[in-house]
Scaffold this motif. Structure first.
Motif, PDB file in Angstrom:
ATOM      1  N   HIS A 142      11.534  -8.114  -0.320  1.00  0.00           N
ATOM      2  CA  HIS A 142      10.622  -9.260  -0.437  1.00  0.00           C
ATOM      3  C   HIS A 142       9.187  -8.822  -0.721  1.00  0.00           C
ATOM      4  N   GLY A 143       9.051  -7.802  -1.547  1.00  0.00           N
ATOM      5  CA  GLY A 143       7.726  -7.388  -2.016  1.00  0.00           C
ATOM      6  C   GLY A 143       6.947  -6.524  -1.045  1.00  0.00           C
ATOM      7  N   ARG A 144       7.594  -6.101   0.044  1.00  0.00           N
ATOM      8  CA  ARG A 144       6.908  -5.250   1.034  1.00  0.00           C
ATOM      9  C   ARG A 144       7.705  -3.967   1.238  1.00  0.00           C
ATOM     10  N   ILE A 145       7.017  -2.890   1.611  1.00  0.00           N
ATOM     11  CA  ILE A 145       7.726  -1.658   1.961  1.00  0.00           C
ATOM     12  C   ILE A 145       8.258  -1.822   3.385  1.00  0.00           C
ATOM     13  N   VAL A 146       9.571  -1.715   3.504  1.00  0.00           N
ATOM     14  CA  VAL A 146      10.165  -1.925   4.831  1.00  0.00           C
ATOM     15  C   VAL A 146      10.670  -0.621   5.437  1.00  0.00           C
ATOM     16  N   GLU A 147      10.753   0.438   4.594  1.00  0.00           N
ATOM     17  CA  GLU A 147      11.244   1.701   5.145  1.00  0.00           C
ATOM     18  C   GLU A 147      10.764   2.852   4.273  1.00  0.00           C
TER      19      GLU A 147
ATOM     20  N   THR B 185       0.862  -1.178   0.000  1.00  0.00           N
ATOM     21  CA  THR B 185       0.000   0.000   0.000  1.00  0.00           C
ATOM     22  C   THR B 185       0.903   1.234   0.000  1.00  0.00           C
ATOM     23  N   LEU B 186       0.686   2.104  -0.974  1.00  0.00           N
ATOM     24  CA  LEU B 186       1.487   3.328  -1.038  1.00  0.00           C
ATOM     25  C   LEU B 186       0.703   4.409  -1.747  1.00  0.00           C
ATOM     26  N   ARG B 187       1.187   5.643  -1.555  1.00  0.00           N
ATOM     27  CA  ARG B 187       0.534   6.769  -2.219  1.00  0.00           C
ATOM     28  C   ARG B 187       1.623   7.753  -2.647  1.00  0.00           C
ATOM     29  N   ILE B 188       1.556   8.169  -3.896  1.00  0.00           N
ATOM     30  CA  ILE B 188       2.490   9.178  -4.402  1.00  0.00           C
ATOM     31  C   ILE B 188       1.639  10.310  -4.970  1.00  0.00           C
ATOM     32  N   ASP B 189       1.839  11.511  -4.438  1.00  0.00           N
ATOM     33  CA  ASP B 189       1.003  12.630  -4.871  1.00  0.00           C
ATOM     34  C   ASP B 189       1.509  13.232  -6.182  1.00  0.00           C
ATOM     35  N   LYS B 190       0.632  13.995  -6.775  1.00  0.00           N
ATOM     36  CA  LYS B 190       0.955  14.671  -8.037  1.00  0.00           C
ATOM     37  C   LYS B 190       2.146  15.611  -7.798  1.00  0.00           C
ATOM     38  N   GLY B 191       3.115  15.545  -8.697  1.00  0.00           N
ATOM     39  CA  GLY B 191       4.264  16.448  -8.623  1.00  0.00           C
ATOM     40  C   GLY B 191       5.339  15.997  -7.648  1.00  0.00           C
ATOM     41  N   GLU B 192       5.191  14.796  -7.074  1.00  0.00           N
ATOM     42  CA  GLU B 192       6.216  14.275  -6.151  1.00  0.00           C
ATOM     43  C   GLU B 192       7.399  13.698  -6.917  1.00  0.00           C
ATOM     44  N   PHE B 193       8.534  13.622  -6.232  1.00  0.00           N
ATOM     45  CA  PHE B 193       9.734  12.974  -6.774  1.00  0.00           C
ATOM     46  C   PHE B 193      10.092  11.870  -5.785  1.00  0.00           C
ATOM     47  N   VAL B 194       9.935  10.642  -6.179  1.00  0.00           N
ATOM     48  CA  VAL B 194      10.064   9.536  -5.216  1.00  0.00           C
ATOM     49  C   VAL B 194      11.040   8.490  -5.751  1.00  0.00           C
TER      50      VAL B 194
END
Lengths: 219, 296
Positions: free
Chosen positions: A212-217, A22-31
């Motif tokens: 391993h397919g998960r967000i860890v940090e 589960t993640l969210r990246i907003d418009k105009g973000e640099f990730v």
């Protein structure tokens, strides 16, 4: 802009490339998307490019559930994206100009429009003087700038880059990152997959670490 | 128009880059279409021959040596009344011998050595054009004549015309089977060459897919490449058939016309060339589509 809701991607024999992401990246973000090989970075990019669909969960981009798109809608969606490869994927038989103009050409734009956009982006990446050169005549950094110009020529709302500095030395890597930061400054959302932690530190933007397919940090 | 220009440029460029493999496909299609054209030519000419002989079909009523003038008169009346005859010519034994000498001058001396004239008198019946279609009436007349007094034998051309028509049908069937197999081989060859071209252009295709290019832009050049190969193969076949036709005309044209009784043989009519060209392009299109359908 980009939202993953409980996304899992299961390949054969019960191997999860992504698991309940589960993640969210907003418009105009640099990730930055980082993590070791096999962490799921490329799988996530494949899902965002709609080359694949999640086994579970939803991948939402610009309010559209990517798995629900028809073939024609996928084409339309991809026209809003720009993609940069690690190995540049420039067409060796075409000149710099032809490589960049290839995108508007295959999208059926008028010749005048193709030329105007191509010259604009070549000027923007600072390589208009090399437009008649062939990719083999360019340095690695120049080739990646051409690849970025090609990704920008269609004026995308999102740029996805898979290890864009993987084949470049640290100085050229930073140069490419600066170029992508300029792209981002114009309002384009940028998502870069890389395992170069030093580069992430130097650029200093939000990064999501996968393992391993998960967000860890998240940092 | 922009799309078409793009298709043509890309397909022609791809053909040029893979010209060796493309040449193989073009020659394979050319060979297939050459055989198809050859069979069509043979078939067309056999049909024309059958039709022509059908128009000029005749009965030969061979008379017994002891036939009486009344019997000949009666036979002539019977033929006239049947409605199928355009003309009836009476040929005497002497005229038959003379005709033999003219037709076979080398054997004339043999006939001279015989003690008596072996050739029978006859009534040569030329069927009316159109009456040749009234096969049943002609067949019935032949049957009646064969059993009439004074008649030794009846030779009716239609029987072996039927055999000729059978040969035409056989040639057509065999031709279709061979052509079908060659067409399949040609389409598969084109498909393989286009597949090679698609493989060589895989980066280009991948980029097109990723930027959301319409499928027609991705598939169009592949299909057109097949069509171009097919068209080029057809041109090769037409050129080869033209060369063969010129050679046959120059060497054997006179002899064939004399033996078969046709003033001019049909070698390569415009319609046939058109069929070959369209057929070649269709085969190429099928080959191209086989590959293009796999690109999504």
């Amino acid at each position: 802009m980009i939202e993953a809701r409980g996304v899992s991607k299961l390949y054969g024999r019960g191997v999860y490339a992504l698991q309940d992401l589960t993640l969210r990246i907003d418009k105009g973000e640099f990730v930055f998307l980082t993590g070791p090989s096999g962490a799921g970075k490329s799988t996530l990019l494949r899902l965002l490019l709609r080359q694949d669909v999640p086994s579970e969960g939803e991948m939402i981009v610009g309010g559209r559930n990517l798995a629900a798109l028809t073939g024609r809608q996928v084409q339309s969606y991809r026209r809003s994206l720009g993609f940069v490869f690690q190995d540049f994927k420039l067409l060796q038989a075409k000149t710099v100009l032809e490589n960049v103009a290839f995108v508007p050409r295959v999208l059926g734009l008028a010749v005048a429009q193709q030329q105007r956009r191509t010259f604009q982006v070549l000027k923007w990446v600072g390589l208009q003087h090399r437009m008649n050169a062939y990719p083999r005549e360019l340095s690695g950094g120049e080739q990646q700038r051409i690849a970025i110009a090609r990704a920008l020529v269609n004026d995308p709302v999102i740029i996805l880059a898979d290890e864009p500095t993987g084949n470049l030395d640290p100085d050229l890597s930073l140069e490419i990152m600066n170029l992508l930061r300029e792209v981002n400054a114009r309002g384009t959302t940028v998502l870069i997959a890389t395992h170069d932690r030093e580069l992430i530190r130097r650029v200093g933007r939000r990064s999501l670490t996968l393992d391993h397919g998960r967000i860890v940090e998240v940092s | 128009m922009r799309a078409l220009t793009y298709f043509v440029t890309e397909a022609a460029g791809s053909l040029w880059r893979g010209r060796r493999a493309a040449s193989l496909a073009i020659l394979t299609i050319g060979a297939g279409l050459f055989v198809l054209g050859f069979f069509l030519i043979v078939n067309t000419n056999l049909q024309r021959l059958a039709a022509r002989w059908g128009e000029t079909a005749e009965f030969a009523i061979y008379l017994r040596d002891d036939v009486s003038a009344e019997q000949v008169e009666s036979l002539s009346r019977l033929v006239h009344d049947s409605g199928v005859a355009a003309r009836v010519d009476q040929v005497s034994k002497d005229q038959a011998l003379e005709r033999f000498r003219q037709d076979f001058p080398d054997l004339g001396a043999t006939a001279e050595r015989l003690n008596r004239n072996p050739f029978p008198a006859s009534l040569d019946v030329r069927l009316r054009p159109g009456a040749s279609r009234a096969e049943e009436a002609a067949e019935a007349l032949a049957g009646t004549l064969a059993g009439s007094p004074g008649v030794a034998d009846v030779r009716y051309d239609r029987r072996w015309l039927a055999r000729l028509n059978g040969v035409v049908r056989f040639v057509r069937t065999v031709g279709l089977i061979i052509v079908g197999m060659l067409a399949l081989a040609a389409a598969l060859t084109v498909a393989n060459v286009v597949r090679l071209a698609a493989h060589a252009r895989r980066d280009e295709i991948e980029i097109m897919q990723l930027v959301g290019a319409p499928l027609t832009y991705i598939r169009g050049p592949l299909v057109l490449e097949g069509v171009m190969q097919g068209g080029a193969g057809a041109v090769v076949a037409i050129a080869a058939l033209g060369a063969l036709s010129a050679l046959l005309r120059a060497r054997y044209g006179g002899a064939i016309s004399q033996v078969l009784g046709m003033e001019s043989l049909t070698f390569l009519p415009v319609e046939l060339s058109g069929i070959l060209l369209l057929g070649g392009m269709l085969l190429g299109c099928i080959g191209g589509l086989m590959v293009a359908r796999g690109v999504r």
